[in-house]
Design an enzyme around this catalytic site. Structure first.
Site, short mmCIF file in Angstrom:
data_model
loop_
_atom_site.label_atom_id
_atom_site.label_comp_id
_atom_site.label_asym_id
_atom_site.label_seq_id
_atom_site.Cartn_x
_atom_site.Cartn_y
_atom_site.Cartn_z
N GLU A 63 -0.25 -11.67 -2.60
CA GLU A 63 -1.44 -11.28 -1.83
C GLU A 63 -2.69 -11.71 -2.61
O GLU A 63 -3.74 -11.96 -2.01
CB GLU A 63 -1.44 -9.76 -1.56
CG GLU A 63 -2.38 -9.34 -0.45
CD GLU A 63 -2.16 -7.92 0.05
OE1 GLU A 63 -1.37 -7.71 0.98
OE2 GLU A 63 -2.79 -6.99 -0.50
N GLU A 111 0.29 1.58 10.27
CA GLU A 111 1.59 2.12 9.84
C GLU A 111 1.44 3.52 9.24
O GLU A 111 2.18 4.45 9.57
CB GLU A 111 2.22 1.20 8.77
CG GLU A 111 2.66 -0.15 9.27
CD GLU A 111 1.60 -1.22 9.07
OE1 GLU A 111 0.38 -0.89 9.11
OE2 GLU A 111 1.97 -2.40 8.88
N HIS A 170 25.49 -12.22 -10.20
CA HIS A 170 26.60 -12.35 -9.24
C HIS A 170 26.06 -12.63 -7.83
O HIS A 170 26.78 -12.48 -6.85
CB HIS A 170 27.45 -11.08 -9.23
CG HIS A 170 28.05 -10.80 -10.58
ND1 HIS A 170 29.28 -11.28 -10.96
CD2 HIS A 170 27.55 -10.14 -11.65
CE1 HIS A 170 29.52 -10.90 -12.20
NE2 HIS A 170 28.49 -10.21 -12.65
N LYS A 172 -2.30 -8.22 11.84
CA LYS A 172 -2.66 -6.83 12.21
C LYS A 172 -3.35 -6.81 13.56
O LYS A 172 -3.05 -6.00 14.43
CB LYS A 172 -3.63 -6.25 11.17
CG LYS A 172 -3.02 -5.86 9.85
CD LYS A 172 -4.09 -5.14 9.02
CE LYS A 172 -3.73 -5.02 7.57
NZ LYS A 172 -4.82 -4.50 6.75
N GLY A 193 -6.37 -2.35 -3.41
CA GLY A 193 -5.13 -1.64 -3.05
C GLY A 193 -3.97 -1.96 -3.98
O GLY A 193 -3.31 -1.06 -4.51
N ARG A 194 -3.72 -3.26 -4.22
CA ARG A 194 -2.55 -3.63 -5.02
C ARG A 194 -2.73 -3.41 -6.51
O ARG A 194 -1.83 -3.68 -7.29
CB ARG A 194 -2.13 -5.07 -4.71
CG ARG A 194 -3.22 -6.10 -4.87
CD ARG A 194 -2.81 -7.44 -4.26
NE ARG A 194 -3.90 -8.41 -4.27
CZ ARG A 194 -4.83 -8.51 -3.33
NH1 ARG A 194 -4.83 -7.67 -2.30
NH2 ARG A 194 -5.78 -9.42 -3.41
N LYS A 198 -6.48 3.72 1.45
CA LYS A 198 -7.86 3.48 1.04
C LYS A 198 -8.77 3.49 2.27
O LYS A 198 -9.81 4.12 2.31
CB LYS A 198 -7.94 2.14 0.30
CG LYS A 198 -9.30 1.83 -0.26
CD LYS A 198 -9.23 0.56 -1.10
CE LYS A 198 -10.61 0.11 -1.52
NZ LYS A 198 -10.59 -1.12 -2.31
#
Ligand code: F6P
Length: 544
Positions: free
Chosen positions: A353, A213, A384, A512, A267-268, A207
């Site tokens: 977030e 990254e 398990h 960041k 974003g999310r 965005k």
């Protein structure tokens, strides 16, 4: 109109809930069942092909009524309307929150802009792109068609699309889809090993188009292409999804190949936008539309249904009951399908977030718990792994069990075993196993009295561990759309009641910022920049 700013603990309903909690905290789920003949019917909601059974909770009709009152006292209805009508409810970033508009058939005007028109144009562009790639008409530098799509992004520009692409594996076409997110060079290196540059197409999703990254990974992938072809040809191998068109162009992506992202889509919550391009590529555009359609149905249910029959509202309130009254710290998400193996990581960003905030909408520090810790893994694998702690540990972990009546692949025997485990686990978590039964079982297995005495305490299950059962008919793009929108709205409900801003994420900024500083400091000889521990660790790292 913006979001209300009511401290939930100051409401009448909160005081009521405190009293109900004191009265009922020692009543078990089984006690509730014994006292209420129609509990299953009373504590379940059917919405189309989605059945929610929330009867296996430590909750009475009285508590539920007060929780609904809490939603009313916190003006949830007003908040829902503020969100759907495009108010600037993300106040700290000055933004509206309208990911629902991406899946709506209604017109919506925001600051004089016809959103529907902009959305429809973008969808048409996505559709044309997907069809061109699917048909082999999108050619790489050597004239070959595309076989592999690589989504380069992180956070919301990765988790949502990755989770959906994985969840809809059954519906995939011939294109292979890959995701590069981590700045760890091993992630990009291992992915590139699987790819042929002639037939690979990258979607750079960011965005902001400033994320360290994503840009680092995109540059590495571009360098990889440059080993095989020229700068001019490279545009055949990159498209972008971004709100920052200039930076995407500077990176070398042709303007025509940039898909928009909007300010009003966080974003999310962006997988429904052109951030979902990798989804549309892997399952075809029509399936992408079905995903949106399912989410739209959930939006309408959420917006219009009474709170007592409203799935995201009820789930949100149950979460508040455990979080703020039982002081539960976390909640588990257990899908009984391997297709949803990435649901928990996706929901971790969506929930944590969003609601991991300690300052309320008045700018004051909250004096109550907010966002809970979300985690999980598919059943039966998780049985398990961590189920021991859920059954006999000291922590209260409410869990959502998600299942499907029909399997996708023709392996009914597997599905029956899977679902038998599903129902058995929720039953075991609730019923437990008492001392009498344990002793009887040990006797029947031939144990001596002294052995029985020694073993009994370890074999007792307290039970009374709460679960919600979320059952769909079948995993389809449409049901998946409903499921994800259901969780989105649950997050919103909780954020409204906790009186926090769910749609900003300032908490990710400090790390960041510091990462950039530390990277620079790797070159410095000054040994006193950081605190003693961090400085010593940096020095140790530099000494390689
Ligand atoms: O982690 C913080 C965050 O801003 C997320 O909210 C977002 O999804 C992610 O980074 C990626 O951001 P962008 O799409 O701008 O690269």
């Amino acid at each position: 109109m913006s979001l209300p700013t009511i401290n939930p603990t100051q409401t009448k309903a909160w005081q009521e809930l405190k009293a109900v909690f004191e009265e009922e905290k020692d009543i078990t789920i089984l006690d509730f069942f014994n006292a209420e003949a129609n509990r299953t019917e009373n504590f379940s909601i059917q919405f189309e092909d989605l059945f929610l059974d929330y009867s296996k909770n430590r909750i009475s009709a009285k508590a539920l009524k007060s929780l609904i009152k809490l939603a009313e006292d916190c003006e949830l209805k007003k908040a829902i309307e503020a969100q759907f009508s495009g108010e600037i409810i993300n106040k700290t970033e000055g933004r509206a929150v309208l990911h629902m508009a991406l899946r709506s058939s209604e017109n919506l005007n925001l600051d004089g802009e016809d959103l529907k028109d902009a959305i429809d144009r973008t969808k048409a562009k996505m559709k044309a792109f997907v069809e061109k790639v699917e048909n082999g008409d999108w050619k790489g530098y050597s004239g070959k068609g595309i076989t592999d799509i690589v989504n380069i992004g992180i956070g919301g520009s990765d988790l949502g699309p990755q989770m959906i692409v994985d969840a809809l594996s059954y519906y995939h076409n011939d294109l292979k889809t890959h995701f590069i997110s981590n700045v760890d060079g091993d992630h990009v290196a291992e992915t590139l090993k699987q790819l042929d540059p002639e037939t690979t197409l990258c979607i750079v999703v960011s965005k902001s188009f400033t994320t360290q990254e994503t840009l680092t990974n995109a540059n590495t992938v571009r360098d990889w292409f440059l080993k095989h072809t020229t700068q001019t040809e490279i545009s055949k191998h990159f498209v972008a999804v971004s709100a920052n068109v200039n930076s995407a162009k500077e990176f070398g992506i042709a303007e025509d190949n940039i898909f928009p992202m909007w300010d009003w889509v966080g974003g999310r919550f962006s997988l429904w936008s052109s951030v979902g391009l990798s989804i549309a590529c892997s399952v075809g555009y029509n399936n992408f539309e079905s995903l949106l359609y399912g989410a739209q149905k959930m939006d309408l249910h959420f917006r219009n249904e009474d709170f007592s029959n409203n799935i995201p509202v009820v789930l949100g309130l149950i979460g508040i009951w455990y979080n703020n009254f039982y002081q539960a710290e976390s909640e588990a998400i257990i899908p009984y399908t391997q297709y949803l193996q990435k649901l928990a990581p996706y929901l971790q960003q969506a929930c944590m977030e969003s609601n991991g905030k300690g300052i309320d909408r008045n700018g004051k520090t909250v004096n109550y718990q907010t966002g809970s810790i979300v985690w999980g893994e598919p059943g039966t694998n998780s049985q398990h792994a961590f189920f021991q702690l859920m059954h006999q540990g000291t922590k209260l972990i409410p869990a959502d069990f998600i299942g499907f009546k029909k399997p996708l692949n023709d392996l009914q025997k597997h599905h029956d075993i899977l679902m038998a485990n599903f129902f058995a686990q929720t039953e075991a978590l609730m019923n437990g196993k008492n001392e009498q039964t344990v002793i009887a079982e040990l006797k029947a297995s031939g144990k001596s009295n002294s052995e029985i005495k020694e073993l009994t305490p370890f074999k007792i299950f307290e039970g009374n561990r709460p679960t919600n059962t979320i059952l769909f008919d079948k995993l389809t793009p449409e049901t998946l759309g409903k499921l994800i929108a259901m969780y989105e709205h649950k997050i919103f409900v909780q954020g409204v009641i906790w009186n926090i801003f769910s749609y900003d994420q300032w908490g990710v900024e400090l790390g960041k910022q510091l990462a950039k500083a530390v990277l620079k400091d790797f070159q410095s000889t000054d040994n006193s920049i950081h605190d003693p521990s961090t400085q010593a660790l940096i020095n140790y790292y530099k000494a390689k």
